[in-house]
Design an enzyme around this catalytic site. Sequence first.
Site, mmCIF file in Angstrom:
data_model
loop_
_atom_site.group_PDB
_atom_site.id
_atom_site.type_symbol
_atom_site.label_atom_id
_atom_site.label_comp_id
_atom_site.label_asym_id
_atom_site.label_seq_id
_atom_site.Cartn_x
_atom_site.Cartn_y
_atom_site.Cartn_z
ATOM 1 N N CYS A 193 42.207 -14.424 24.712
ATOM 2 C CA CYS A 193 43.146 -13.482 25.331
ATOM 3 C C CYS A 193 44.585 -13.720 24.886
ATOM 4 C CB CYS A 193 43.124 -13.610 26.856
ATOM 5 S SG CYS A 193 41.552 -14.067 27.589
ATOM 6 N N CYS A 226 45.809 -12.222 29.535
ATOM 7 C CA CYS A 226 44.647 -12.559 30.362
ATOM 8 C C CYS A 226 44.859 -12.093 31.799
ATOM 9 C CB CYS A 226 44.395 -14.062 30.306
ATOM 10 S SG CYS A 226 42.737 -14.516 30.846
ATOM 11 N N ASP A 227 43.752 -11.988 32.529
ATOM 12 C CA ASP A 227 43.683 -11.279 33.807
ATOM 13 C C ASP A 227 44.906 -11.407 34.713
ATOM 14 O OD1 ASP A 227 41.193 -10.773 32.863
ATOM 15 O OD2 ASP A 227 40.097 -11.748 34.474
ATOM 16 N N LYS A 228 45.221 -12.620 35.165
ATOM 17 C CA LYS A 228 46.288 -12.796 36.156
ATOM 18 C C LYS A 228 47.666 -12.783 35.522
ATOM 19 C CE LYS A 228 42.860 -13.109 38.831
ATOM 20 N NZ LYS A 228 41.894 -12.958 37.735
ATOM 21 N N CYS A 245 38.952 -9.744 27.396
ATOM 22 C CA CYS A 245 37.573 -9.262 27.541
ATOM 23 C C CYS A 245 37.527 -7.736 27.456
ATOM 24 C CB CYS A 245 36.989 -9.732 28.859
ATOM 25 S SG CYS A 245 36.843 -11.525 28.967
ATOM 26 N N GLU A 287 36.617 -16.199 41.976
ATOM 27 C CA GLU A 287 35.732 -15.106 41.587
ATOM 28 C C GLU A 287 34.296 -15.607 41.517
ATOM 29 O OE1 GLU A 287 38.758 -12.476 38.800
ATOM 30 O OE2 GLU A 287 37.122 -13.566 37.865
ATOM 31 N N SER A 347 34.868 -10.940 39.776
ATOM 32 C CA SER A 347 35.416 -10.655 38.459
ATOM 33 C C SER A 347 35.416 -9.157 38.219
ATOM 34 C CB SER A 347 34.562 -11.353 37.400
ATOM 35 O OG SER A 347 34.842 -10.857 36.121
#
Length: 573
Positions: free
Chosen positions: A55, A128-130, A200, A450, A476
């Site tokens: 990521c 990335c996600d956060k 992702c 998650e 997730s």
Amino acid sequence: MTAKFDKSKLPSRHITQGPKSAGHRAFFYAMGVSRAEMNRPIVGVATTWNETAPCNIALKREAQAAKFGVQEAGGTPREFTTITVTDGIAMGHQGMKSSLVSRDVIADSVELTMRGHSYDALVGVAGCDKSLPGMMMAMVRLNVPAVFLYGGSILPGRYKGKDVTVMDVYEHYGKFSAGQITEAELDAIEAVACPSAGSCGGQFTANTMACVSEAIGLALPGSAGAPAAYESRDEFAVNSGRAVMNLMKLGLRPRDIVTRKALENAAAIVAATGGSTNAGLHLPAIAHECGIKFDLFDVGRIFKQTPYIADLKPGGRFVAKDLFDAGGVQIILKALMEGGFLHGDCMTVTGKTMAENLKSVRFPKDQEVVRLITNPFTKTGGVVTLKGNLAPEGAIVKVAGMKKLVHTGPALCFDCEEDAMKAVVKKKYKKGDVIVIRYEGPKGGPGMREMLAVTSQLYGQGMGEEVALITDGRFSGATRGFCIGHVGPEAAVGGPIALLKDGDMVTIDAIKGVLSVDLTAAELKKRAKSWKPRVHDYQSGVLWKYAATVGSAVNGAVTHPGGKAETHMYADI
């Protein structure tokens, strides 16, 4: 020709102007910064570059391009980095407790770097996600001119002639543990699922929040689309650097852009794409930084009225690259705009409104990724909020791609993810059960983990559609199935989920928006009297600090009073 800026009104005057700043300027000279460059606006270029996961590994390149754009438009860029915790590697063990915490640490660290060095504007690059919501939270908290740039998605892997993502690897592990495939087959898919840099590839949390960055107006149109491996991303980075300088010229700040209407636009794109349930935490948190009340139920109201139109994994067939090839996030926004589900008068970082940005966009008919509003998959969004006597403060579920939207079954209770995982691996559950994982909330975990490992295990065993799962933790963005997260109040503060016993009949109704248990108020009150708080294992360090300050999921699991409590803001120092 570059614009002229009045340094006497910019934060960087404190470190560059007058005899009193001689010591500060000495440090700039040591870094090769000229006096002329010091006299320009100083722009922080913040990234979450690191080597923890794909990521983030392309972000350094994009930062260099953004810096070029800043310089070209008359600013002096100063690059810095902050942490990330990558969910794909943190998943399924104690490391996941660090994930949501990292969102707030990212926001805090960007704030501290900007404050400590008196920077005038910000370009934030995240992958990335956060890190995406963390960077956007910092932007609206600081309220200096700012532009967000997504690092881009990963390219899809190919396995047995089909596109695959990391979600398929998790589900193949479930098949392996159920004896359905060999270890060699598991090795084969893990080796090809993630073939490039980037986040992702499905409509998981990173791509959901990337869509949000455009819909909320903090990112340039089209910038959320190109995969990380494409060099065309560099052009968006350069333009982001130019754009932040234009925002300085216009005097346009993030809180001029992130309004209640803009937040509603952001919620609409999550619903329309069947996005991650984590958006139900992040949108209220971003709103909180602005001093706007926009909680889980406000998000849910938009979810309920917005049609689901994008056929994206995990509920659908396509990945982020397919959406980019079809026309990108802008075609979703265009469809929503034409259908009357988007506020076109919201300002964006282009200096133009959403409607103006979308004026020349044409919805493509020769693609299958996104449908028109007149032909949705469902008339309501792919994400639904729930409420009831089991979740007075609400809960959230992704229903994109699901056929069964109502489930009643007996509770099977576990007080941590590990115990639930052991039971699922050993198949110590029955068809119809409601698996309850509690004490995993923001305070109770601490960190609100998650549960992708558990849900993927169930799918791998072929039981993903046969049981339900509820938790005061999170799921997730890659999770699919009847999985309800963010149940509040959480177990750690004595919420009803803490009072459940094995066999209690739980009903989940994603049509009516209900999460309830077949117990009277008197029985719940009786059980509450005998309930005792649990002591978590983290009695020092950052997780202790987080548990001591974090609030409820309904308001975004935030850790400070927010914009409403401000007496002044950084941008005006």
